[in-house]
Write an enzyme that holds these catalytic residues in place. Structure first.
Site, short mmCIF file in Angstrom:
data_model
loop_
_atom_site.label_atom_id
_atom_site.label_comp_id
_atom_site.label_asym_id
_atom_site.label_seq_id
_atom_site.Cartn_x
_atom_site.Cartn_y
_atom_site.Cartn_z
N HIS A 191 22.99 43.22 33.45
CA HIS A 191 22.63 43.83 32.16
C HIS A 191 21.91 42.77 31.31
O HIS A 191 22.41 41.65 31.16
CB HIS A 191 23.91 44.30 31.47
CG HIS A 191 23.73 45.03 30.19
ND1 HIS A 191 23.45 46.38 30.13
CD2 HIS A 191 23.81 44.61 28.89
CE1 HIS A 191 23.38 46.76 28.86
NE2 HIS A 191 23.58 45.71 28.09
N SER A 224 26.85 41.40 31.72
CA SER A 224 25.85 41.13 30.68
C SER A 224 25.54 39.64 30.59
O SER A 224 26.39 38.83 30.23
CB SER A 224 26.35 41.62 29.32
OG SER A 224 25.44 41.19 28.33
N ASP A 259 29.27 49.87 26.73
CA ASP A 259 28.86 48.48 26.51
C ASP A 259 29.53 47.94 25.25
O ASP A 259 29.32 48.47 24.17
CB ASP A 259 27.32 48.46 26.35
CG ASP A 259 26.75 47.07 26.16
OD1 ASP A 259 27.47 46.08 26.29
OD2 ASP A 259 25.53 47.00 25.87
N GLY A 260 30.34 46.89 25.45
CA GLY A 260 30.97 46.21 24.32
C GLY A 260 32.48 46.18 24.44
O GLY A 260 33.13 47.23 24.44
N GLY A 261 33.02 44.97 24.62
CA GLY A 261 34.47 44.81 24.63
C GLY A 261 35.15 45.33 25.89
O GLY A 261 36.37 45.54 25.90
N PHE A 265 26.05 41.59 19.11
CA PHE A 265 26.83 40.41 19.46
C PHE A 265 27.79 40.70 20.60
O PHE A 265 28.36 41.79 20.68
CB PHE A 265 27.65 39.93 18.25
CG PHE A 265 26.78 39.58 17.07
CD1 PHE A 265 26.28 38.28 16.92
CD2 PHE A 265 26.43 40.54 16.13
CE1 PHE A 265 25.45 37.96 15.85
CE2 PHE A 265 25.59 40.23 15.06
CZ PHE A 265 25.11 38.94 14.92
N MET A 272 17.08 41.60 21.89
CA MET A 272 17.33 41.82 20.44
C MET A 272 16.18 41.24 19.63
O MET A 272 15.67 40.17 19.96
CB MET A 272 18.61 41.11 20.03
CG MET A 272 19.82 41.49 20.84
SD MET A 272 21.29 40.70 20.16
CE MET A 272 22.46 41.04 21.48
N MET A 313 27.56 52.82 22.98
CA MET A 313 28.02 51.50 22.51
C MET A 313 29.48 51.59 22.06
O MET A 313 29.85 52.47 21.28
CB MET A 313 27.16 51.02 21.33
CG MET A 313 25.73 50.66 21.66
SD MET A 313 25.51 49.45 22.98
CE MET A 313 26.40 48.02 22.35
N HIS A 342 18.58 46.57 28.25
CA HIS A 342 19.01 47.27 27.03
C HIS A 342 18.19 46.75 25.85
O HIS A 342 18.38 45.62 25.42
CB HIS A 342 20.52 46.98 26.86
CG HIS A 342 21.14 47.48 25.59
ND1 HIS A 342 22.38 47.06 25.16
CD2 HIS A 342 20.70 48.38 24.66
CE1 HIS A 342 22.68 47.66 24.04
NE2 HIS A 342 21.68 48.46 23.70
N ASP A 373 20.24 42.01 27.60
CA ASP A 373 20.21 42.46 26.20
C ASP A 373 19.02 41.85 25.47
O ASP A 373 18.94 40.63 25.32
CB ASP A 373 21.50 42.03 25.50
CG ASP A 373 22.69 42.83 25.94
OD1 ASP A 373 22.63 44.08 25.86
OD2 ASP A 373 23.69 42.23 26.38
N MET A 393 17.37 46.46 22.17
CA MET A 393 17.87 46.64 20.79
C MET A 393 16.76 46.21 19.86
O MET A 393 16.84 45.17 19.20
CB MET A 393 19.14 45.81 20.60
CG MET A 393 20.36 46.41 21.27
SD MET A 393 21.73 45.25 21.42
CE MET A 393 21.30 44.48 22.98
C1 DX5 Z 1 26.03 43.81 22.46
C2 DX5 Z 1 25.42 43.87 23.82
C3 DX5 Z 1 26.39 43.77 24.91
C4 DX5 Z 1 27.16 42.49 24.99
C5 DX5 Z 1 28.55 42.85 25.49
O1 DX5 Z 1 25.09 44.21 21.53
O2 DX5 Z 1 24.70 45.07 23.97
O3 DX5 Z 1 25.76 44.03 26.18
O4 DX5 Z 1 26.59 41.53 25.84
O5 DX5 Z 1 29.35 41.73 25.41
P1 DX5 Z 1 30.94 41.80 25.57
O6 DX5 Z 1 31.21 42.37 26.91
O7 DX5 Z 1 31.34 40.36 25.43
O8 DX5 Z 1 31.45 42.66 24.46
ZN ZN Z 2 23.96 45.62 25.99
#
Ligand code: DX5
Ligand code: ZN
Length: 217
Positions: free
Chosen positions: A32, A7, A177-179, A145, A36, A139, A66, A34, A68
């Site tokens: 990836h 990402s 996606d996330g963490g 974030f 927003m 997610m 992606h 993002d 959002m």
């Molecule tokens: C969050 C994004 C993710 C983000 C993941 O809303 O959709 O793609 O970049 O970041 P990490 O891998 O640091 O959690």
């Molecule tokens: Zn994402």
């Protein structure tokens, strides 16, 4: 084994071209992106369709975009024309009719459509769209974030969606996606995810290739 989608939200925004090359050098096949809008999620990102168009000129990697944003149907054509390979929209972002129309529009423009579910959204909310998409994104943090803690409680939803897809659309990807990091990637794959997004764990690591090898083998 799965596909890693690094990402760019966690990359150095003043050196995006170099960061994309760094991902490629670590063996990444996907990137990836993002997007927003400050409405659908309480944050803005610096990526829009003009950024995607510039990325498209700079790389042949798969661009996994992606969105959002509220009412994504307003912008899907711009992102398709910019050169996205996959364009995923949130199931919560508009009426069922408009989500369906947006997915069909993406497909009609030759791009692979995807549907995304926030942590609080059950698998069943995406069920009617499963035959229409090439990727379902679960997610594993609240969207908005990078750098948040992985929600292991989403794993049954990953498995449930994989099972539903196996009946109606077996070639569809399931993405998380996330963490996602070295410690959490295995449970994602064991639960049925085959595309793993990683921001911080990739771009802020000394050895991004190690994560790539762990995920892709
Ligand atoms: C969050 C994004 C993710 C983000 C993941 O809303 O959709 O793609 O970049 O970041 P990490 O891998 O640091 O959690
Ligand atoms: Zn994402």
């Amino acid at each position: 084994m799965a596909i890693l989608s690094p990402s760019l939200l966690a990359a150095d925004p003043l050196n995006l071209g170099k960061e994309m090359k760094r991902a490629e050098a670590a063996g990444a096949q996907w990137l990836h992106v993002d997007v927003m809008d400050g409405c659908f999620v309480p944050n803005l990102s610096s990526f829009t369709y003009s950024t995607v168009a510039a990325m498209r000129k700079a790389t042949s990697l798969t661009l996994d975009v992606h969105l959002m944003i509220e009412k994504p149907i307003r912008y899907v054509e711009d992102f398709c024309r910019a050169g996205a390979d996959y364009l995923t929209i949130h199931v919560e972002a508009d009426s069922r009719e408009n989500i369906r129309a947006a997915l069909e529009k993406i497909r009609g423009l030759g791009v692979r459509p995807g549907i995304v579910l926030k942590p609080g959204t059950p698998a069943e909310a995406a069920e009617e769209f499963l035959p229409l998409v090439d990727m379902v994104l679960v997610m594993t943090v609240e969207p908005g974030f990078g750098g948040q803690k992985f929600m292991a409680s989403m794993m049954p939803k990953v498995t449930r969606l994989r099972q539903l897809l196996d009946k109606v659309n077996p070639s569809c990807h399931v993405e998380v996606d996330g963490g996602v990091d070295k410690g959490t990637c295995r449970t994602c794959m064991e639960s049925g995810a085959d595309v793993l997004v990683a921001g911080s764990a990739f771009f802020r690591s000394e050895d991004p290739e190690a994560l790539r090898i762990l995920i892709e083998g």
